[in-house]
Design a protein around this motif. Sequence first.
Motif, short mmCIF file in Angstrom:
data_model
loop_
_atom_site.label_atom_id
_atom_site.label_comp_id
_atom_site.label_asym_id
_atom_site.label_seq_id
_atom_site.Cartn_x
_atom_site.Cartn_y
_atom_site.Cartn_z
N ILE A 138 5.92 11.08 -10.44
CA ILE A 138 4.58 11.42 -9.96
C ILE A 138 4.70 12.70 -9.14
CG2 ILE A 138 2.60 10.63 -8.63
CD1 ILE A 138 3.46 7.78 -9.26
N ALA A 144 -1.09 11.23 -8.72
CA ALA A 144 -1.15 9.80 -8.40
C ALA A 144 -2.55 9.27 -8.59
CB ALA A 144 -0.68 9.57 -6.96
N ILE A 157 1.53 1.17 -5.11
CA ILE A 157 2.38 2.36 -5.02
C ILE A 157 3.68 1.91 -4.38
CG2 ILE A 157 2.58 4.71 -4.14
CD1 ILE A 157 -0.51 4.63 -3.79
N VAL A 177 -5.41 5.82 -2.60
CA VAL A 177 -4.28 6.28 -3.40
C VAL A 177 -3.66 7.51 -2.77
CG1 VAL A 177 -3.65 7.42 -5.57
CG2 VAL A 177 -4.95 5.32 -5.62
N PHE A 181 -0.05 7.27 -1.24
CA PHE A 181 1.00 8.03 -1.89
C PHE A 181 1.82 8.80 -0.85
CE2 PHE A 181 2.37 12.13 -3.66
CZ PHE A 181 3.23 11.69 -4.66
N ILE A 199 3.74 3.86 -9.79
CA ILE A 199 2.48 3.13 -9.64
C ILE A 199 2.37 2.09 -10.75
CG2 ILE A 199 -0.05 3.32 -9.66
CD1 ILE A 199 0.20 6.10 -8.55
#
Length: 670
Positions: A138, A144, A157, A177, A181, A199
Amino acid sequence: MFKKILIANRGEIACRVIKTAHKMGIATVAVYSDADRDAVHVEMADEAVHIGPSPAAQSYLLPEKIIAACKETGAQAVHPGYGFLSERASFCEALEKEGIVFIGPKPKAIKAMGDKIESKKFASEAKVSTVPGWLGVIEDADHAEKIAGEIGYPVMIKASAGGGGKGMRIAWSKAEVRDGFERARSEAKSSFGDDRVFIEKFVVDPRHIEIQVLADAHGTALYLGERECSIQRRNQKVVEEAPSPFLDAKTRKAMGEQAVALAKAVDYQSAGTVEFIVDKDKNFYFLEMNTRLQVEHPVTELVTGIDLVEQMIRVAAGEKLGIKQSDVKLNGWAVESRLYAEDPFRNFLPSIGRLTRYRPPEEGTFGDIVIRNDTGVAEGSEISMFYDPMVAKLCTWAPNRLAAIDAMSQALDSFVVDGIEHNIPFLSALMQHPRWREGRLSTGFIAEEYPDGFAPVAPDGDERAVFAAVATAIELLRRDRLDRLSGRLAPHSGHLKRDWVVKIDAGYLPVEIVDGMVSIPMEVDLSIDGGKPLTVASDWRPGDVIWQGTVGGDSIAAQIRPALNGLRIAWKGMSVIARAMLPRTAELERLMPEKLPPDTSKMLLCPMPGLVVSIAVAEGQEVKAGETLAVVEAMKMENVLRAERDLTIAKLNAKPGDSLAVDAVIMEFA
């Protein structure tokens, strides 16, 4: 067989390995950092080698330090425990180059299964059921967000090299997210030196059930039943049990055979764990394989009678497993509670300090009950900010699940820890929770049952009567002792005043002495709040921390601490301030004004001792509810402090890099 092994770890797991090694007649070598110079595992080992400063990145995480310690002491093999270097293939390869045996799987298996991204790919190719997700690299938060949208919310995650709940976030929206992340990647880099994350789909209301596998170098691979690990907080396991109250024999066999097939596919040689997510319909999905000993391995040992550490050592020495799959029987039920240095009343934030008192319940077999406590601390030990906050793993075994839970409840009530905040009140309360006792579990249990965090449990009528009985019994002994010490023949020497009042927090209960004499052991009959007389019996003596006895025939273990104008009594996760007094004293006390706490509503206080990672606001800035104010790191976990309401920043009292004590003022609001 090896003559000497080195344990490349610290704390309770180092102590655990040392115990088995000594039982097998194998000499042990401990390694330690500056912070662990006086640690229990250092004292237990036959030899100890200093390997560097307190931060793990400068000591326990350096392979060259471990190899140098092996050469210095002549250790033939290394047991890595869990965490640190336990799943690093390069460490295993470095040991092999030096002719030192790694007590664990071979590098091939570690590489295939130890990396969570690669293990997903490998499991998928091996036709193992896996959770939908993205296993590639990622690139950034935008990437992400795109992946999460394609998978569908909610998503998980996770750090590729992660474990122990670190570098892990659940995201229910785009905003979560992006933030998750960054936080997961930062924690992953800090904890594991690897910032890669992946993920996957988050299964709603899942159970976390894992299969223990054991394999040798001669083609034998077994599964030793399962562990239910669904009671988690922030993706960190808190309570585990074996077996699972959810699985049936058919599902257990299917999961076990799949776990063994996966182990054989990578030529696995050692103890390992295949973890699954199980939905409400008993569909199970491969989550990951931990190529090491698990924290929760004691519950498997208790129900199977198999010492996993001993088997790991024997396999590493080239021996064949002495058991077959048909030999594995699950006997009774075992529960493990992880005791953490954290404050359950402050949303479980970490706590550090010195253990001024540390007295676990007695270990051993007591009738149909077994009590085991795996720990790496003792009275006087210091819980530092450098390592995991786990203090001990308390385990109980009994013939059935409810008996094991009740034994755990009693053992927790008898576990004395002073000097730090800890989660025993939460664990004790959990043992009484109807949903837990019924086995209706999911990984969301704690978040669902305690959405606003864990608050002090208020006693009901019957429980208040127990507190009143204990407080009265203690006060009667105290007064009798004072009379005897003073040499006076007072009414409490030989017979008792009849009427008393017990104040419990802000409430008052009348207590009548129906019958009995003050002595040790004591046995008196009390009528509480006009109720049916209860016999209170105990051999408690003034100064004992644990009041052990019976109230109305029920066994009670309550912890006693002095408090202003009374006693603090803790029992089953409840804690009250209690004071037994004569009726006239109670009448006058009711007239005393109540002292109010200071107003801190316009301050952001540091919720735990820690390091300020970042300050997200400036003086004069207007902030909306939910926005980040600061990030504080403690025990390798980053804690985001957010605004609880709309506000304006009046003054910043701390800056990034500052080390703060609990309740230090980080900033003030207008």
